[in-house]
Design an enzyme around this catalytic site. Structure first.
Site, PDB file in Angstrom:
ATOM      1  N   HIS A 198     -10.340  -0.949   5.336  1.00  0.00           N
ATOM      2  CA  HIS A 198      -9.968  -0.538   6.453  1.00  0.00           C
ATOM      3  C   HIS A 198     -10.614   0.998   6.843  1.00  0.00           C
ATOM      4  CE1 HIS A 198      -7.644   1.406   3.498  1.00  0.00           C
ATOM      5  NE2 HIS A 198      -7.262   2.244   4.445  1.00  0.00           N
ATOM      6  N   ASP A 199     -11.300   1.391   5.805  1.00  0.00           N
ATOM      7  CA  ASP A 199     -12.122   2.790   5.976  1.00  0.00           C
ATOM      8  C   ASP A 199     -13.614   2.810   6.102  1.00  0.00           C
ATOM      9  OD1 ASP A 199      -9.859   4.407   5.968  1.00  0.00           O
ATOM     10  OD2 ASP A 199      -9.625   4.715   3.875  1.00  0.00           O
ATOM     11  N   ASP A 216      -2.527   4.538  -2.858  1.00  0.00           N
ATOM     12  CA  ASP A 216      -3.569   5.540  -1.841  1.00  0.00           C
ATOM     13  C   ASP A 216      -3.843   6.890  -2.601  1.00  0.00           C
ATOM     14  OD1 ASP A 216      -4.841   5.856   0.683  1.00  0.00           O
ATOM     15  OD2 ASP A 216      -3.350   7.233   0.722  1.00  0.00           O
ATOM     16  N   ASP A 237       0.818  -1.186   0.092  1.00  0.00           N
ATOM     17  CA  ASP A 237       0.116   0.116   0.091  1.00  0.00           C
ATOM     18  C   ASP A 237       0.957   1.193   0.150  1.00  0.00           C
ATOM     19  OD1 ASP A 237      -1.971   2.071   0.254  1.00  0.00           O
ATOM     20  OD2 ASP A 237      -3.167   0.455   1.689  1.00  0.00           O
ATOM     21  N   GLU A 294      -6.935   4.024  -5.435  1.00  0.00           N
ATOM     22  CA  GLU A 294      -7.867   4.632  -4.718  1.00  0.00           C
ATOM     23  C   GLU A 294      -8.566   5.864  -5.598  1.00  0.00           C
ATOM     24  OE1 GLU A 294      -9.107   5.736  -0.025  1.00  0.00           O
ATOM     25  OE2 GLU A 294      -7.223   6.455  -1.104  1.00  0.00           O
TER      26      GLU A 294
END
Length: 563
Positions: free
Chosen positions: A330-331, A198, A97, A255
């Site tokens: 994770h969000d 990201d 990531d 993302e």
């Protein structure tokens, strides 16, 4: 075109919450290493690891202070090298990531840049003077408040789309871009198998940094179009591929919020040479109020809306690009609590949602704990939360005079900490996550919802995931078949076919706790093999009219070859 990353299943690990090997209450690389056999048993192909780089951890690793080092809490570079080697030995790939939109404010580049306007690293970041005594513009940070932070040393402001500890990099600076390219290549030479980029949609900002429209009731969208998905992002991504990525057979996913499938093709189109796939967010906004009020303003979502969104992505990208399919990360809140029923029908609805994600066209992503049906947490007190976005929202709402119960209700439904509670390995203290004091509280339901119990139960959610993943490897139609939506306006059933030549899947999903009747489609043969279901079949049932049970999922395989 057939490729390994289209045929893969990805498992996302949030390291601080996965497994603690040294007893400090925080997950680490050796904890991940200890669970590689578990992941191999589950059947996944790729492990996506959230940021593990050196970081002061203001935003759980998404604030990187050294791209070439490992965060102290997670271990050492030697630990990573062993993890990579052992994963490859088991046939598992590792996807890193990587944050390229911003760094930590403790990164040496920024430390130097903020020290003087004459610093050689000054233009690695975005700086502006005040305008007539006001902030440089009216853009709002994702974590609330202005995107501008005053820097005393130089008497001006730097931009941070996220936390003030995450200054945005200036992608107009060619030397900075070269530094990032060298870093990406360093990790690829080490042997990593891909990257999740990201916030990649934000690396270019509108020229001149003009004010957004800023109507008072739309703080979240007032300037979004000025720092998201701008044309030059594509130029920079193609350059990254040409200079670095094209040398390697890797997997990339970006993302990229704020776009539909038509614009997503600019990133993932077969001839674009930018990204393999992107994470879309349209379905993540289904239960949010108007775009301007953000995720905390919760409304009831409808299945018809979900079908419309997912079907557009499935059909627009077919044969032209590729989807990344997910319901949690994770969000985001836990999917069984958000889209299913985490009480009476927790197992049934978790299996149904898994069937959904694993039978769409695209690469399925599993977030840690999803495979055992982990649920949202209800801490009851703001003191138990750790997420910076959640804490900022709480303070903002308290200052605005909003009632505590209303604030906490929104937090319990939407806080990012719902996904960040420690992985539940067994029924022991702290769910087997750590021998120490966990960095964030473990969900008390670990006493019944845990890996150990799930592995022992042949009918568990865990074993259902194993079967879904196995079926994907057995039947090409699950990977490459063309999607077609049936019953688009039905409010309870989500039904579609996947077709590859004469091989056809019929996927029937009941998204609620009622019992609708499904009528077998005209023209589709009823000589059908039931590949998987989350209920035991009913003896002698008539396929022409199926009364579905709460949250029932069925996948039939049908041959279209004339007999």
């Amino acid at each position: 075109m057939k490729t390994w990353w289209k045929e893969s299943v990805v498992y996302q690990i949030y390291p601080i919450s996965f497994k603690d090997a040294d007893g400090d209450g925080k997950g680490d690389l050796r904890g991940i290493l200890s669970k590689l056999d578990y992941l191999k048993e589950l059947g996944v192909d790729v492990i996506w690891i959230c940021p593990i780089y050196k970081s002061p951890n203001y935003d759980n690793g998404y604030d990187i202070s050294d791209y070439y080092a490992i965060m102290d809490e997670f271990g050492t570079m030697e630990d990573f090298d062993e993890l990579l080697s052992q994963a490859h030995h088991r046939g598992l790939k590792i996807m890193m990531d990587l944050v390229l939109n911003h760094t930590s404010d403790e990164h040496p580049w920024f430390t130097e840049a903020r020290s003087s306007k004459e610093s050689p690293k000054r233009d690695y970041y975005i700086w502006q003077e005040a305008k007539d005594g006001h902030l440089p513009n009216n853009w709002e940070s994702y974590f609330s408040g202005s995107v501008w932070k005053y820097n005393k040393q130089t008497g001006d402001y730097y931009m941070h789309l996220y936390s003030e500890h995450q200054p945005d990099l200036n992608w107009e600076n060619e030397e900075m871009v070269k530094e990032l390219h060298r870093m990406v290549q360093w990790w690829l030479k080490k042997g990593v198998d891909g990257f999740r980029f990201d916030a990649i949609a934000h690396i270019v900002k509108a020229e001149g940094l003009p004010d957004g429209e800023n109507p008072e009731h739309l703080p979240y969208v007032q300037a979004y179009h000025l720092f998201s998905n701008l044309d030059k992002v594509h130029v920079l991504l193609r350059k990254l591929n040409e200079d670095v990525l094209d040398e390697y057979d890797i997997m990339t996913v970006g993302e990229t919020s704020g776009l539909g499938p038509e614009r997503a093709l600019d990133y993932v189109g077969n001839e674009r040479n930018e990204l393999n796939m992107v994470f879309q967010f349209e379905h993540m906004y289904l239960d949010a109020g108007s775009p301007g009020t953000g995720k905390w303003d919760i409304r009831t979502w409808t299945l018809v809306e979900l079908k419309k969104i997912m079907s557009r992505w499935q059909t627009v990208l077919h044969d032209r690009g590729w989807n990344a399919n997910y319901l949690s990360n994770h969000d985001q809140p836990r999917p069984v609590s958000r889209f299913g029923n985490d009480k009476r029908y927790r197992e049934e609805s978790a299996k149904m949602l898994a069937t959904f994600i694993h039978t769409l066209e695209g690469t399925p992503y599993i977030y840690q704990g999803e495979e055992i049906g982990m649920t949202n947490i209800r801490y009851g007190s703001i003191d138990s939360y750790r997420d910076v976005e959640t804490l900022n929202y709480y303070e903002q709402q308290r200052k605005a005079g909003v009632a505590e119960t209303k604030i906490m209700d929104a937090i319990e439904k939407k806080s990012r900490d719902n996904a960040r509670t420690p992985m539940q390995w067994n029924h022991e203290v702290h769910g087997g996550f750590t021998d120490g004091e966990p960095w964030i509280g473990v969900n008390p339901n670990c006493s019944t919802i845990n890996v150990e119990a799930a592995r022992q139960d042949p009918d568990s959610i865990y074993h259902y995931y194993r079967k879904l993943i196995s079926l994907r490897k057995q039947h090409e139609v699950i990977v490459y078949g063309e999607y077609k939506l049936l019953l688009p306006l039905d409010p309870e059933m989500y039904v579609y076919t996947r077709t590859l030549e004469n091989d056809c899947l019929l996927v029937i999903l009941n998204f609620f706790d009622r019992s609708p009747v499904f009528e077998w489609p005209e023209g589709l043969p009823r000589q059908a093999e039931l590949l998987i279901s989350n209920y035991q079949p009913v003896d002698g049932e008539d396929l022409r009219k199926l009364e579905l049970r709460p949250y029932e999922a069925r996948v039939y395989r049908i041959s279209l070859t004339p007999h």
